[in-house]
Each structure stands twice: as structure tokens, then as C-alpha cells.
Design an enzyme around this catalytic site. Structure first.
Site, PDB file in Angstrom:
ATOM      1  N   GLU A  62       0.868  -1.251  -0.136  1.00  0.00           N
ATOM      2  CA  GLU A  62      -0.008  -0.061   0.079  1.00  0.00           C
ATOM      3  C   GLU A  62       0.861   1.495   0.062  1.00  0.00           C
ATOM      4  O   GLU A  62       1.962   1.034   0.550  1.00  0.00           O
ATOM      5  CB  GLU A  62      -1.093   0.234   1.278  1.00  0.00           C
ATOM      6  CG  GLU A  62      -1.138  -1.044   2.304  1.00  0.00           C
ATOM      7  CD  GLU A  62      -1.761  -0.572   3.541  1.00  0.00           C
ATOM      8  OE1 GLU A  62      -2.030   0.428   3.837  1.00  0.00           O
ATOM      9  OE2 GLU A  62      -2.433  -1.717   3.845  1.00  0.00           O
ATOM     10  N   LYS A  75       2.433   4.677   1.212  1.00  0.00           N
ATOM     11  CA  LYS A  75       2.721   5.351   2.621  1.00  0.00           C
ATOM     12  C   LYS A  75       2.613   6.738   2.486  1.00  0.00           C
ATOM     13  O   LYS A  75       3.109   7.409   1.775  1.00  0.00           O
ATOM     14  CB  LYS A  75       4.280   5.090   2.739  1.00  0.00           C
ATOM     15  CG  LYS A  75       4.806   5.365   4.080  1.00  0.00           C
ATOM     16  CD  LYS A  75       6.117   4.925   4.517  1.00  0.00           C
ATOM     17  CE  LYS A  75       6.239   5.309   6.029  1.00  0.00           C
ATOM     18  NZ  LYS A  75       6.120   6.579   6.383  1.00  0.00           N
ATOM     19  N   ASP A 129       1.659  10.357   3.364  1.00  0.00           N
ATOM     20  CA  ASP A 129       2.650  11.354   4.130  1.00  0.00           C
ATOM     21  C   ASP A 129       2.029  12.345   4.883  1.00  0.00           C
ATOM     22  O   ASP A 129       1.475  13.430   4.400  1.00  0.00           O
ATOM     23  CB  ASP A 129       3.642  12.198   3.210  1.00  0.00           C
ATOM     24  CG  ASP A 129       4.897  12.710   3.832  1.00  0.00           C
ATOM     25  OD1 ASP A 129       5.021  12.623   5.097  1.00  0.00           O
ATOM     26  OD2 ASP A 129       5.615  13.563   2.904  1.00  0.00           O
ATOM     27  N   TYR A 159      -5.697   2.120   7.479  1.00  0.00           N
ATOM     28  CA  TYR A 159      -5.035   0.979   6.921  1.00  0.00           C
ATOM     29  C   TYR A 159      -4.868   0.092   7.961  1.00  0.00           C
ATOM     30  O   TYR A 159      -4.112  -1.051   7.697  1.00  0.00           O
ATOM     31  CB  TYR A 159      -3.771   1.365   6.251  1.00  0.00           C
ATOM     32  CG  TYR A 159      -3.126   2.589   6.827  1.00  0.00           C
ATOM     33  CD1 TYR A 159      -2.306   2.238   8.217  1.00  0.00           C
ATOM     34  CD2 TYR A 159      -3.020   3.687   6.585  1.00  0.00           C
ATOM     35  CE1 TYR A 159      -1.770   3.275   9.036  1.00  0.00           C
ATOM     36  CE2 TYR A 159      -2.116   4.619   7.507  1.00  0.00           C
ATOM     37  CZ  TYR A 159      -1.725   4.384   8.511  1.00  0.00           C
ATOM     38  OH  TYR A 159      -0.699   5.205   9.409  1.00  0.00           O
ATOM     39  N   LYS A 203      11.031   2.928   1.219  1.00  0.00           N
ATOM     40  CA  LYS A 203      11.122   4.625   1.069  1.00  0.00           C
ATOM     41  C   LYS A 203      11.558   4.968  -0.385  1.00  0.00           C
ATOM     42  O   LYS A 203      12.378   4.496  -0.842  1.00  0.00           O
ATOM     43  CB  LYS A 203      11.839   5.373   2.002  1.00  0.00           C
ATOM     44  CG  LYS A 203      11.673   4.995   3.607  1.00  0.00           C
ATOM     45  CD  LYS A 203      10.363   6.296   3.724  1.00  0.00           C
ATOM     46  CE  LYS A 203      10.159   6.717   5.099  1.00  0.00           C
ATOM     47  NZ  LYS A 203      11.277   7.519   5.687  1.00  0.00           N
ATOM     48  N   CYS A 221      19.493  46.471   6.270  1.00  0.00           N
ATOM     49  CA  CYS A 221      18.458  46.232   5.519  1.00  0.00           C
ATOM     50  C   CYS A 221      18.841  46.603   4.143  1.00  0.00           C
ATOM     51  O   CYS A 221      19.173  47.412   3.617  1.00  0.00           O
ATOM     52  CB  CYS A 221      17.171  46.945   5.846  1.00  0.00           C
ATOM     53  SG  CYS A 221      15.750  46.906   4.778  1.00  0.00           S
ATOM     54  N   CYS A 258      16.168  49.628   2.942  1.00  0.00           N
ATOM     55  CA  CYS A 258      16.552  50.900   3.544  1.00  0.00           C
ATOM     56  C   CYS A 258      17.665  51.460   4.348  1.00  0.00           C
ATOM     57  O   CYS A 258      17.983  52.351   4.715  1.00  0.00           O
ATOM     58  CB  CYS A 258      15.429  51.400   4.271  1.00  0.00           C
ATOM     59  SG  CYS A 258      15.382  50.394   5.893  1.00  0.00           S
ATOM     60  N   CYS A 301      14.268  44.067   9.986  1.00  0.00           N
ATOM     61  CA  CYS A 301      14.695  45.564   9.640  1.00  0.00           C
ATOM     62  C   CYS A 301      14.196  46.394  10.636  1.00  0.00           C
ATOM     63  O   CYS A 301      12.939  46.486  10.946  1.00  0.00           O
ATOM     64  CB  CYS A 301      14.268  45.698   8.136  1.00  0.00           C
ATOM     65  SG  CYS A 301      14.285  47.672   7.883  1.00  0.00           S
ATOM     66  N   CYS A 345      11.301  52.205   5.945  1.00  0.00           N
ATOM     67  CA  CYS A 345      11.744  51.175   4.888  1.00  0.00           C
ATOM     68  C   CYS A 345      10.846  51.072   3.824  1.00  0.00           C
ATOM     69  O   CYS A 345       9.366  50.619   3.919  1.00  0.00           O
ATOM     70  CB  CYS A 345      11.822  49.932   5.531  1.00  0.00           C
ATOM     71  SG  CYS A 345      12.315  48.490   4.645  1.00  0.00           S
TER      72      CYS A 345
HETATM   73  S1  IVH Z   1       1.158   0.454   8.714  1.00  0.00           S
HETATM   74  C1  IVH Z   1       1.919  -1.505  12.531  1.00  0.00           C
HETATM   75  N1  IVH Z   1       0.375   1.680   6.316  1.00  0.00           N
HETATM   76  O1  IVH Z   1       3.988   5.476   8.387  1.00  0.00           O
HETATM   77  C2  IVH Z   1       1.958  -0.913  11.333  1.00  0.00           C
HETATM   78  N2  IVH Z   1       1.573   2.855   8.098  1.00  0.00           N
HETATM   79  O2  IVH Z   1       6.682   5.027   9.348  1.00  0.00           O
HETATM   80  C3  IVH Z   1       1.586   0.261  11.351  1.00  0.00           C
HETATM   81  N3  IVH Z   1       1.841   5.168   7.173  1.00  0.00           N
HETATM   82  O3  IVH Z   1       3.425   5.111  11.697  1.00  0.00           O
HETATM   83  C4  IVH Z   1       1.612   1.176  10.447  1.00  0.00           C
HETATM   84  N4  IVH Z   1       0.911   4.911   5.422  1.00  0.00           N
HETATM   85  O4  IVH Z   1       2.005   6.840  10.371  1.00  0.00           O
HETATM   86  C5  IVH Z   1       0.868   1.757   7.543  1.00  0.00           C
HETATM   87  N5  IVH Z   1      -0.382   2.461   4.357  1.00  0.00           N
HETATM   88  C6  IVH Z   1       0.179   2.788   5.463  1.00  0.00           C
HETATM   89  C7  IVH Z   1       0.939   3.889   5.885  1.00  0.00           C
HETATM   90  C8  IVH Z   1       1.511   3.814   7.147  1.00  0.00           C
HETATM   91  C9  IVH Z   1       1.570   5.891   6.168  1.00  0.00           C
HETATM   92  C10 IVH Z   1       2.756   5.892   8.559  1.00  0.00           C
HETATM   93  C11 IVH Z   1       2.164   5.625   9.898  1.00  0.00           C
HETATM   94  C12 IVH Z   1       3.353   4.727  10.615  1.00  0.00           C
HETATM   95  C13 IVH Z   1       4.291   5.299   9.602  1.00  0.00           C
HETATM   96  C14 IVH Z   1       5.695   4.593   9.836  1.00  0.00           C
END
Ligand code: IVH
Length: 708
Positions: free
Chosen positions: A128, A130, A132, A239, A327, A421, A424, A439, A445
Site C-alpha cells: 500500500e 505510504k 505522508d 489502513y 522509502k 536592510c 533602506c 529590519c 523602509c
Molecule cells: S501501517 C503496525 N500503512 O508510516 C503498522 N503505516 O513510518 C502500522 N503510514 O506510523 C503502520 N501510510 O503513520 C501503515 N499504508 C500505511 C501507511 C502507514 C503511512 C505511516 C504511519 C506509520 C508510519 C511508519
């Protein structure tokens, strides 16, 4: 290859001890900045590199590893928080990271070995995106949302229930087939397009500009007033599960279907993978499409799909053995820093901006990057002429990550932040504990004058149509305006000049005069905001207005509040009393209070204010009285196109009349205002037998209401 992996470490035990202590302190500092202050100072990759270094040292010297080392803990403990604390029923964990194919392969091998799978056994991995954003855990009991909390240190988080209730992606009630008790977890985020709009709005209102969507989401969810959170475009993907009284799903994939059935939005673009090749293929494809996604993602999370396997695999200190995060590399590029320009804002704040040789970063041409402040330039030792690595943080505002020092010319010299500055030439000062330089030129200014004039006419202040930033600059440079009061004298004193200016003419000049005239009466909160007092954005201005009710009372109170250290001889409104009253206003602390008092002490400011007050009428504050409103306390949904007002205006109007505006139709909706081409919401309202109003009927309601 993963460049953060320090495979060879040749430190003595004493050296390692010292290095570990240094890394722990550094990581804790950045945890605090990221989790508690929403103000990270280093990139995710730099942070990950620090952690990796520490992990490597700790694995070489296990005896030097502290029980509470940041490698074994999650997030940062909640400190100085105004929110109540909540203990998670089951701790919220973090994820281990992997950075390349080899490390993903190692993860799969470890899992297979742990489960004793044979070569022919298939291990399903649910991949899935991740997200942000910031994680959140929501506890439901008897199908009702009882509380929602941030992650905090993993064990104890902050109670953000009321704020989470404003997010429409998160249901407040679960259907009857959901478990009686359950913690549902996911990520709160803001879409990229909503983030840009929010920042524009923040800028117009003189409020904080967020560095990226994640910080905007974190800042929005931490508002003390849920009414502010409600105006922020927060969304949520779910999730995971913490505690649950019943489990009737066998895989992560089935859990996602359950989450959707229960009314949540489960993470999208997931993929069930059956081999390492499929996993890597999905990673590459997602990486390519990353820029097209409407929200920021910073990697892919791999989860063992089978719940039974997950249970067998369990956890290692801070993260599950059954999941890891792959990552993404940050979108970076190298270019040359041609110059550092210092911009001077309305409050005199100096902001250094890097002028770059234009370069393509992940599909966007970047030619400027923020350098934040003098400390940042010093810390990274950024010099003019340097080859720099730049990055689009959160995919939006570019920043300089580091300097390529090997490519630096021998004759380069460190950058000295100006002590005068650039506009001015007044001396520059820096307050104790503040990162920014200011400033001291004030109204001497030019940059500050022009920026203040722009602020004065901006949307949340006098909102003068036809007088944008460029016209202000032009009028100022031609000597037509020098201070706010001059704007109101343009028609009588400078009409001919304006009519003859290029791009103007009779018609546009007359339109401008008309719109200026229409703004001579102004609400107290807008007026206070228009003065451009440092740290007084429109929310603070509103609070001041609702406290002091009229401008003269406000001004007198501030003139008294400056004698905050005097002895109080009793009687109403002495110095210390007025000062205390000012501090008792929500969100006004000593530093904001001092800015306001200083403003009213400034003779030059007061002269300008008096001239302005001869031109305009400041209305007294009206407390909202919704007693005469037929829609107070009602839930309204707008659908279809309204002819007479935009959606946001209609929403603001309804709210000012005490109604709650919802985005979707449900049994709880009291009535639906259906404009032209209303579609499914109208149908649903009809099916539910709700009251439907035409736009005309809606206009009648507002026209007949007291506060319209
Ligand atoms: S699962 C026990 N799934 O990433 C597992 N985390 O770096 C719990 N995050 O603390 C996390 N998308 O805040 C999971 N699809 C995803 C996610 C996700 C973002 C975040 C979450 C977690 C952090 C870990």
C-alpha cells in the site's frame, strides 16, 4: 544502493559511546521538531540516515544500547500540549525502513525463514502507498466514536476527538456488523491542490504559511478550536487496526474491504503481490506515477497479507516483523546557487531566498528555493556560487538540502547575513530566541511600506477591488500613496493622474474610486487586522474585536496595558489589569501582547492611524445573535450550482446564521438547498423525504434573518 548504510565501523568502544550519545541527542531533537512542533529542520532522508547510523552502532555494541534508545521508541513524548492525553489500548508502532531491492529481498527472506515456508509456498505481500500525513487512532465503542488520538510516543497520544469529528472521511458511527470495541488507525492528510489553496488563503489572511501538506495537516489537526479545523481540507486514509473485540477478516486485503464497508476510505492503489519481482514492479510504477497522485506519498508499505502469519511474526521493539516501508528517494537535483536575495516583508522580517540556475526536479522547473533564515545558511554552510542539492519538500516548496562541497571553488567565502536592510539600510536586529532577523526601519523602509499597503488592501483587510499588489507598487513609486489614508484621497487629489496612467483610463479609475468609497465603513476585526501589527492575523484580530467591542476602547486599553508593571491602585482598567485581560484572550501570549502594545506606543504609527481614522468609520463589534435565525442549529447541505453566491459564501452565510453545513446528505440533514443541475444529493434527499429548498427560498431565508 543505500548510501546510508555504514557497513564498516571502526570505532573504539569509547568513541562509539560518545558517538551514540551524540546521535541519540540529535535524533531526539529532530523527533521533537517533527512530532511536537510540526517544524522539521532536516529532510526525511537525513533523519533516516541518522537513525541508520545509530542502529548500526548499536548492533555492533549492543551493551551500549539504552533501553529507551530512539531506535526502540516511536515518535516523541507529548510535551507542553494543551490537549488531554489518551492511552492507546494497543501501542501504535512505527515501521522499519528498506531502501533498495536487496533490502526488500532480505525482508522477504527473513519472513519466510521465520515462518518456515518452503520454496513452493507462496507468501502474499499486500503493498500500500505510504501516505505522508500524520497517524491517528480512533476508538469506537458500541459503534460510536469515543475518542481519536495522535500517535504521540506510541503509548500515549493527544486527544483530538473534536477535530477528527470534522473530517468527513471518518464516520462517527459504525454499522451494526462492526466489532463492539475497535481502534481504527490511519493517516490524516491534505491533498496537494487543497494545500496550495489553503496556503493562498493563509497568505491573504496574514496567517502562517505551511511548508508542505504534511505540516499543514498536522497544524490543522492540532488547532484548539475545532471550528478552525472544520475549515481545513483534511482527509483520511485508514489502513490498520489496534485493539479489536472481534476479528472476522483473515487478511490485510479483507480488512481493507471491511474498512470501506464501515464507511472509511481505505488506502487506494494497493496491490497484492506474490513475488519479489511483482513487488519491485509495483514500486517502480508507483514511483513513476507519484507526481500524478493528488496527495503526497513517501514510499510503499509492504504487509504480510495473512493475519495468521502476522500474529506469528509479531513485533521487534518498535515495529512489526510482518511489515516494512520501502522509502522513495526524495525528488532531488543538483544546480548552482547564483545568488542569495534577501526579501523584506511587511513586518520587516528578512527572508533569504536562493536564486538558482533553473533545474528540473521531478518534472517541475525550479529556480528559487527558500533558505529559511540565517541559522539555516550557517548550519549548511551555503555560499554563493556553490553547487547545491535541492529538493522539493512535500513535493511543493523547494529547499536546499546540502552543498556539494567537493565542487566548491577555492576562493569562495562564507555567506554573511546582512546587518543592514538591503532596501533602506537601517540596522537589522534579531530578538532573543527568534530565528528571524528584522529590519528596524519601520515606516522608513520602502519594502515595509509597500508590503503594508498591500496588506491593508488585501482580502481579509479592506478588500479593495481593483487595487492589487502591482497597482500598489506603481502608485507608491509614483508618489500617489505613501500611507493607508492616502488611498481614500486618491479620488479627490490624484484622479487625473490615475486616469492618464497606462492601463488605466476613465472607466477603471472610476471603478477603483467606487470600490474604495464602498469600503469606508469597516468591521472592527478587519480594521485591526488591516493595521498589520506583527503576529496579529485575522483570527487574533477577531478575538481582539470581540473582547474590546470598539476601536477606541481597544486603543485605550492598549495604552494602559503598557504600564503593566505599575502598582495598581484599584478601580477599573489599570495597567496590570488591562495587561492581564489582554493575556487572557485565547492565543495571545506575552510576545503577541508586546507586539500590540509596541504598535500603539509608536508615535509614527499613531500619526498614520489618526489620519486614517479621519477617512474611515470603524464599526463596533456585533456579537452574533442567532436567535432570530430560522436555520440556527440546523444541518444544511448545498448541492448544484447557485446563481447568486458561490458555495463558500453560502456556507459562511449559513454558518453565521448558526447552521451546520454538511457535505453529504444523511438522515441528520434538516434541509438541502438545491441549485441548478443538482444530481445525486438531491435524489438522496428526495428518497429520504428531506426538505428541499430552491435557491430563491434560500435567499429569502437569509434576507429575512437578523444578521444578513
Ligand atoms: S501501517 C503496525 N500503512 O508510516 C503498522 N503505516 O513510518 C502500522 N503510514 O506510523 C503502520 N501510510 O503513520 C501503515 N499504508 C500505511 C501507511 C502507514 C503511512 C505511516 C504511519 C506509520 C508510519 C511508519
Amino acid at each position: 544502493m543505500n548510501s546510508y548504510n555504514l557497513k564498516k565501523i571502526d570505532l573504539s568502544k569509547d568513541e562509539a559511546k560518545e558517538e551514540i550519545a551524540r546521535l541519540v541527542a540529535e535524533i531526539e531533537k529532530h523527533n521533537e521538531l517533527y512530532y511536537n512542533n510540526d517544524a522539521p529542520q532536516i529532510t526525511d532522508a537525513e533523519y533516516d540516515a541518522l537513525r541508520k547510523k545509530l542502529e548500526n552502532l548499536e548492533s555492533k555494541f549492543p551493551e551500549l544500547t539504552a533501553k529507551d534508545s530512539p531506535t526502540k521508541t516511536v515518535g516523541a513524548p507529548v510535551k507542553n500540549s494543551s490537549f488531554a492525553k489518551v492511552k492507546h489500548k494497543i501501542p501504535m508502532l512505527s515501521l522499519s525502513n528498506v531502501f533498495d531491492r536487496e533490502e526488500v529481498g532480505d525482508f522477504i527472506k527473513r519472513v519466510r525463514k521465520f515462518l518456515l515456508l518452503s520454496g513452493s509456498d507462496i507468501l502474499e505481500i499486500f503493498a500500500e502507498p505510504k501516505i505522508d500525513g500524520l497517524s491517528c487512532s480512533i476508538y469506537y465503542k458500541d459503534k460510536k466514536m469515543l475518542y481519536a488520538a495522535t500517535r504521540g510516543d506510541g503509548k500515549i497520544g493527544e486527544d483530538i476527538t473534536e477535530n477528527v469529528k470534522t473530517i468527513s472521511d471518518i464516520p462517527q458511527e459504525l454499522p451494526s456488523d462492526a466489532p463492539d470495541e475497535i481502534e481504527i488507525r490511519g493517516e490524516i492528510y491534505i491533498r496537494k491542490d487543497d494545500f496550495l489553496k489553503l496556503n493562498e488563503q493563509q497568505k491573504e489572511q496574514g496567517e502562517k504559511i505551511f511548508a508542505n501538506p504534511r505540516n499543514a495537516a498536522a497544524g490543522s489537526i492540532r488547532q484548539l478550536d475545532p471550528n478552525i479545523t472544520k475549515t481545513r481540507p483534511l482527509k483520511a486514509f485508514m489502513y490498520a487496526i489496534g485493539y479489536t473485540s472481534r476479528v472476522d477478516w483473515k487478511t490485510q486485503q479483507e480488512l481493507h474491504s471491511k474498512l470501506s464497508e464501515w464507511g472509511f476510505v481505505a488506502t487506494e492503489n494497493t496491490k497484492l503481490c506474490k513475488s519479489l519481482a511483482e513487488i519491485i514492479d509495483n514500486y517502480q510504477k508507483t514511483l513513476e506515477d507519484r507526481a500524478l497522485l493528488p496527495y503526497d506519498i513517501d514510499g510503499i508499505v509492504y504487509k504480510v497479507n495473512s493475519l495468521e502469519y502476522q500474529e506469528r511474526l509479531g513485533f521487534i521493539s518498535r515495529s512489526p516483523r510482518w511489515a516494512t516501508a520501502h522509502k522513495f528517494p526524495a525528488e532531488q537535483a543538483e544546480t548552482i546557487l547564483n545568488d542569495i536575495e534577501i526579501q523584506v516583508g511587511r513586518t520587516g522580517r528578512l527572508t533569504p531566498v536562493a536564486r538558482l540556475e533553473p533545474v528540473n526536479v521531478g518534472g517541475v522547473i525550479v529556480s528559487n528555493a527558500t533558505l529559511h533564515n540565517a541559522d539555516e545558511i550557517k548550519r549548511k554552510d551555503i555560499r554563493i556560487g556553490d553547487h547545491v542539492i535541492i529538493q522539493r519538500a512535500g513535493d511543493v516548496i523547494p529547499q536546499v538540502v546540502r552543498v556539494h562541497k567537493e565542487r566548491r571553488k577555492k576562493d569562495s567565502s562564507p555567506y554573511f547575513f546582512p546587518n543592514r536592510c538591503p532596501i533602506c539600510d537601517s540596522p537589522v536586529k534579531r530578538e532573543d530566541g527568534e530565528a528571524a532577523h528584522y529590519c528596524t526601519g519601520g515606516m522608513a523602509c520602502k519594502a515595509q511600506i509597500v508590503e503594508r499597503l498591500k496588506h491593508f488592501v488585501s482580502k481579509a483587510a479592506f478588500d479593495i477591488d481593483g487595487l492589487g499588489g502591482r497597482s500598489i507598487e506603481e502608485f507608491y513609486s509614483r508618489g500617489l500613496i505613501e500611507e493607508p489614508a492616502d488611498i481614500f484621497k486618491l479620488e479627490t487629489k490624484r484622479a487625473d493622474e490615475i486616469k492618464n496612467m497606462e492601463g488605466w483610463g476613465e472607466l477603471s479609475a472610476n471603478n477603483l474610486f467606487k470600490s474604495i468609497k464602498s469600503k469606508r465603513d469597516i468591521a472592527l476585526d478587519r480594521f485591526i487586522y488591516s493595521l498589520g501589527i506583527r503576529q496579529v492575523g485575522s483570527a487574533t484580530a477577531k478575538r481582539l474585536a470581540s473582547t474590546y467591542k470598539n476601536f477606541e476602547a481597544f486603543r485605550k486599553a492598549m495604552e494602559k496595558a503598557k504600564y503593566k508593571d505599575d502598582l495598581c491602585s484599584g478601580g477599573g482598567g489599570c495597567g496590570p489589569e488591562e495587561y492581564r485581560r489582554l493575556l487572557s484572550i485565547e492565543d495571545i501570549g506575552p510576545s503577541v501582547a508586546d507586539e500590540i502594545i509596541t504598535f500603539f506606543e509608536d508615535r509614527h504609527q499613531m500619526e498614520m492611524l489618526d489620519k486614517l481614522l479621519k477617512e474611515v468609520t470603524v464599526e463596533d463589534w456585533q456579537d452574533i445573535d442567532v436567535t432570530g435565525s430560522p436555520i440556527a442549529g440546523k444541518t444544511v447541505v448545498f448541492t448544484g450550482k447557485l446563481e447568486h453566491m458561490g458555495r463558500s459564501e453560502a456556507k459562511t452565510k449559513a454558518e453565521s446564521l448558526g447552521a451546520h453545513v454538511a457535505s453529504s446528505v444523511s438522515k441528520k440533514t434538516d434541509f438541502v438547498v438545491a441549485g441548478a443541475d443538482a444530481g445525486s444529493k438531491r435524489k438522496k434527499a428526495e428518497a429520504l423525504g428531506l426538505k428541499l429548498l430552491t435557491e430563491q427560498e434560500w435567499l429569502e431565508i437569509i434576507n429575512n434573518s437578523k444578521n444578513s
